[in-house]
Design an enzyme around this catalytic site. Structure first.
Site, PDB file in Angstrom:
ATOM      1  N   LYS A 239      62.319   6.770 -80.731  1.00  0.00           N
ATOM      2  CA  LYS A 239      61.434   6.009 -79.844  1.00  0.00           C
ATOM      3  C   LYS A 239      60.004   6.554 -79.900  1.00  0.00           C
ATOM      4  CE  LYS A 239      60.358   4.972 -75.229  1.00  0.00           C
ATOM      5  NZ  LYS A 239      59.602   6.097 -74.740  1.00  0.00           N
ATOM      6  N   ASP A 240      59.885   7.879 -80.008  1.00  0.00           N
ATOM      7  CA  ASP A 240      58.564   8.497 -80.102  1.00  0.00           C
ATOM      8  C   ASP A 240      58.269   8.776 -81.581  1.00  0.00           C
ATOM      9  OD1 ASP A 240      57.699   9.011 -77.161  1.00  0.00           O
ATOM     10  OD2 ASP A 240      59.811   9.530 -77.252  1.00  0.00           O
TER      11      ASP A 240
ATOM     12  N   ARG B 208      59.788   6.539 -67.824  1.00  0.00           N
ATOM     13  CA  ARG B 208      58.721   5.771 -67.155  1.00  0.00           C
ATOM     14  C   ARG B 208      59.181   4.373 -66.747  1.00  0.00           C
ATOM     15  NH1 ARG B 208      55.206   8.959 -70.786  1.00  0.00           N
ATOM     16  NH2 ARG B 208      53.852  10.199 -69.443  1.00  0.00           N
TER      17      ARG B 208
ATOM     18  N   MET C 111      61.582  16.188 -70.995  1.00  0.00           N
ATOM     19  CA  MET C 111      60.807  16.395 -69.774  1.00  0.00           C
ATOM     20  C   MET C 111      61.635  16.036 -68.546  1.00  0.00           C
ATOM     21  SD  MET C 111      56.853  15.675 -70.631  1.00  0.00           S
ATOM     22  CE  MET C 111      56.903  13.900 -70.481  1.00  0.00           C
ATOM     23  N   GLY C 112      62.949  15.939 -68.713  1.00  0.00           N
ATOM     24  CA  GLY C 112      63.813  15.647 -67.570  1.00  0.00           C
ATOM     25  C   GLY C 112      63.771  14.185 -67.187  1.00  0.00           C
TER      26      GLY C 112
ATOM     27  N   SER D  13      63.401   4.739 -71.070  1.00  0.00           N
ATOM     28  CA  SER D  13      62.279   5.658 -70.910  1.00  0.00           C
ATOM     29  C   SER D  13      62.268   6.122 -69.460  1.00  0.00           C
ATOM     30  CB  SER D  13      60.961   4.930 -71.217  1.00  0.00           C
ATOM     31  OG  SER D  13      59.862   5.670 -70.707  1.00  0.00           O
TER      32      SER D  13
ATOM     33  N   HIS E 229      67.936   9.998 -69.048  1.00  0.00           N
ATOM     34  CA  HIS E 229      68.641   8.722 -69.168  1.00  0.00           C
ATOM     35  C   HIS E 229      69.537   8.818 -70.405  1.00  0.00           C
ATOM     36  CE1 HIS E 229      65.716   8.026 -72.305  1.00  0.00           C
ATOM     37  NE2 HIS E 229      64.714   8.088 -71.437  1.00  0.00           N
TER      38      HIS E 229
ATOM     39  N   GLN F  46      55.564  11.200 -82.647  1.00  0.00           N
ATOM     40  CA  GLN F  46      55.945  12.564 -82.260  1.00  0.00           C
ATOM     41  C   GLN F  46      56.886  13.189 -83.302  1.00  0.00           C
ATOM     42  OE1 GLN F  46      56.857  13.972 -78.090  1.00  0.00           O
ATOM     43  NE2 GLN F  46      58.933  13.571 -78.782  1.00  0.00           N
TER      44      GLN F  46
ATOM     45  N   HIS G 233      68.145  10.396 -73.728  1.00  0.00           N
ATOM     46  CA  HIS G 233      68.154  11.864 -73.819  1.00  0.00           C
ATOM     47  C   HIS G 233      69.581  12.381 -74.059  1.00  0.00           C
ATOM     48  CE1 HIS G 233      64.703  11.241 -70.854  1.00  0.00           C
ATOM     49  NE2 HIS G 233      64.114  11.930 -71.805  1.00  0.00           N
TER      50      HIS G 233
HETATM   51  P1  AMP Z   1      60.838  12.853 -73.006  1.00  0.00           P
HETATM   52  O1  AMP Z   1      61.644  13.414 -71.890  1.00  0.00           O
HETATM   53  O2  AMP Z   1      60.280  11.499 -72.739  1.00  0.00           O
HETATM   54  O3  AMP Z   1      59.803  13.841 -73.522  1.00  0.00           O
HETATM   55  O4  AMP Z   1      61.829  12.644 -74.226  1.00  0.00           O
HETATM   56  C1  AMP Z   1      62.605  13.711 -74.713  1.00  0.00           C
HETATM   57  C2  AMP Z   1      63.253  13.292 -76.009  1.00  0.00           C
HETATM   58  O5  AMP Z   1      64.088  12.168 -75.778  1.00  0.00           O
HETATM   59  C3  AMP Z   1      62.234  12.873 -77.080  1.00  0.00           C
HETATM   60  O6  AMP Z   1      62.645  13.359 -78.343  1.00  0.00           O
HETATM   61  C4  AMP Z   1      62.302  11.382 -77.012  1.00  0.00           C
HETATM   62  O7  AMP Z   1      61.932  10.749 -78.224  1.00  0.00           O
HETATM   63  C5  AMP Z   1      63.770  11.163 -76.710  1.00  0.00           C
HETATM   64  N1  AMP Z   1      63.980   9.840 -76.134  1.00  0.00           N
HETATM   65  C6  AMP Z   1      63.295   9.270 -75.117  1.00  0.00           C
HETATM   66  N2  AMP Z   1      63.720   8.012 -74.904  1.00  0.00           N
HETATM   67  C7  AMP Z   1      64.702   7.779 -75.807  1.00  0.00           C
HETATM   68  C8  AMP Z   1      65.534   6.671 -76.110  1.00  0.00           C
HETATM   69  N3  AMP Z   1      65.451   5.528 -75.426  1.00  0.00           N
HETATM   70  N4  AMP Z   1      66.420   6.792 -77.109  1.00  0.00           N
HETATM   71  C9  AMP Z   1      66.521   7.945 -77.828  1.00  0.00           C
HETATM   72  N5  AMP Z   1      65.765   9.037 -77.594  1.00  0.00           N
HETATM   73  C10 AMP Z   1      64.864   8.951 -76.607  1.00  0.00           C
END
Ligand code: AMP
Length: 292
Positions: free
Chosen positions: A161-162, A199, A42-43, A197, A46, A165, A49
Site C-alpha cells: 500500500k505504501d 486513517r 505506527m499502531g 488504513s 487493522h 516507502q 498490519h
Molecule cells: P503504518 O502503521 O501505517 O505505518 O503501516 C505499517 C505497515 O503496514 C507499513 O508497511 C504499511 O505499508 C503496512 N500497511 C498499511 N496498510 C496496509 C494494508 N491495507 N495492507 C497491507 N499492508 C498495509
C-alpha cells in the site's frame, strides 16, 4: 514459558519499551539460530498490519512488531497529535496473529539526542508523496534505520500500500549495508476495495462510502490498459472523470510509474504501477495498483 517456541499455541506477546533490552534479546535469539522478522507499524492496527505479522510468522521463528507513532515522518500541519493510539488492543491483536514481541518505545527512547541525525535518501523521496510531504521520507528512513539497529532482524515486512516507502526502505538497506531482507506484502482491502488504513478511522460515513472510488479508479485504469490504452494522459483523465463523478474527492496526484521506480511515464511501456493520493473529506488517503 518460552514465547518463541510456543507461538502457535498461545496468544501472548511480550512488550518492550527499552531499545537496549530488545536489541540484546534479539541478538541472543539470533545467536541461537532463530530467524527474526521485523514488522514496523505506527499502531492503530487493522487487518493489513496483521497480515504482515502472519506472513512474518510463516517465515520466521521470532516475530517482532514495533508500535511507534514516529513524529519525524509527520509534517508540521499533519495529524501527529491526533493519530489514533491503542497500544493495549494492538498488543492483543498482534499476539493473535503470530507476533511474539512488541517494541513500543517512547519518543525519547527513539530520539535520545533529539532530531539531529537524519537520513536523506535522495531522489527517491522527492516525487509523489515526497512532493506533498517533503520531510516525510527522511523521517521514515531515519526511524526504520533506528528500528533496524534495535531489532537486527533477518527480514522486515512492509505493505505494498505504501509503494514509495517500500522503494525508500529497499534503497536505504542496500546503500547503508543493512543485512535485512525487505519483504513486501499485498495490500489488504475492505470488500468494497478500500485499502485498509489507520486513517480510515477519520472518515465520516459519507466519506467512507466515497473512499472505495480510489481503488475503483485504479481498476478502471487497469481495465483501459488491458484494452490497449498506453497513453497516460488519457488514463489519468479517465480516472479524474470517474472520481469527479463521485464528488467530495480532491485529487492530490495520479501518477503512472514503471513498477519499482518513482519516475513518472507518459506512455505505458512494460510493467506499470498507477498511484493515487487524494483527500476524501479532510482525510488524505493513498492507494496504488499494478495495472500492467
Ligand atoms: P503504518 O502503521 O501505517 O505505518 O503501516 C505499517 C505497515 O503496514 C507499513 O508497511 C504499511 O505499508 C503496512 N500497511 C498499511 N496498510 C496496509 C494494508 N491495507 N495492507 C497491507 N499492508 C498495509
Amino acid at each position: 514459558m518460552n514465547e518463541v517456541t510456543s507461538k502457535s499455541t498461545i496468544a501472548f506477546a511480550r512488550v518492550f519499551d527499552r531499545g537496549a533490552e530488545i536489541r540484546s534479546k534479539t541478538l541472543r535469539q539470533k545467536s541461537e539460530g532463530k530467524r527474526v522478522g521485523l514488522v514496523p507499524t505506527m499502531g492503530a492496527l487493522h487487518a493489513g498490519h496483521l497480515s504482515l505479522c502472519e506472513q512474518a510468522a510463516a517465515a520466521c521463528d521470532l516475530v517482532v512488531a514495533t508500535v511507534f507513532v514516529n513524529p519525524t515522518q509527520f509534517g508540521p500541519d499533519e495529524d501527529f497529535e491526533k493519530y489514533p493510539r491503542s497500544l493495549d488492543r494492538d498488543v492483543q491483536q498482534l499476539a493473535k496473529h503470530g507476533c511474539n514481541w512488541v517494541f513500543a518505545p517512547s519518543v525519547d527512547e527513539m530520539y535520545p539526542g533529539g532530531l539531529e541525525t537524519t537520513i536523506d535518501v535522495g531522489s527517491v523521496a522527492k516525487p509523489l508523496e515526497g512532493a506533498s510531504r517533503p520531510t516525510h521520507f527522511a523521517g521514515v528512513a531515519t526511524v526504520v534505520m533506528k528500528l533496524a539497529q534495535l531489532v537486527p532482524a533477518d527480514a522486515a515486512y512492509f505493505g505494498q500500500k505504501d509503494y514509495q516507502q517500500t522503494l525508500v526502505v529497499r534503497q536505504l538497506f542496500r546503500d547503508l549495508h543493512v543485512p535485512i531482507e525487505v519483504v513486501v506484502c499485498p495490500t489488504v482491502r475492505d470488500a468494497n476495495g478500500l485499502a485498509l488504513s489507520s486513517r480510515n478511522a477519520y472518515l465520516s460515513s459519507e466519506d467512507r462510502a466515497r473512499a472505495p472510488a480510489l481503488h475503483a479508479s485504479l481498476q478502471l485504469a487497469k481495465k483501459l490498459a488491458a484494452e490497449g490504452e498506453v497513453n497516460v494522459p488519457k488514463l489519468r483523465d479517465a480516472m479524474q472523470q470517474y472520481l469527479a463523478k463521485i464528488g467530495g474527492i480532491e485529487i492530490d496526484y495520479i501518477a503512472f510509474v514503471p513498477t519499482g521506480s518513482v519516475d513518472e511515464v507518459t506512455t505505458i511501456n512494460g510493467p506499470t504501477t498507477a498511484l493515487v493520493a487524494a483527500r476524501v473529506g479532510g482525510t488524505r488517503l493513498i492507494d496504488n495498483l499494478e495495472i500492467v
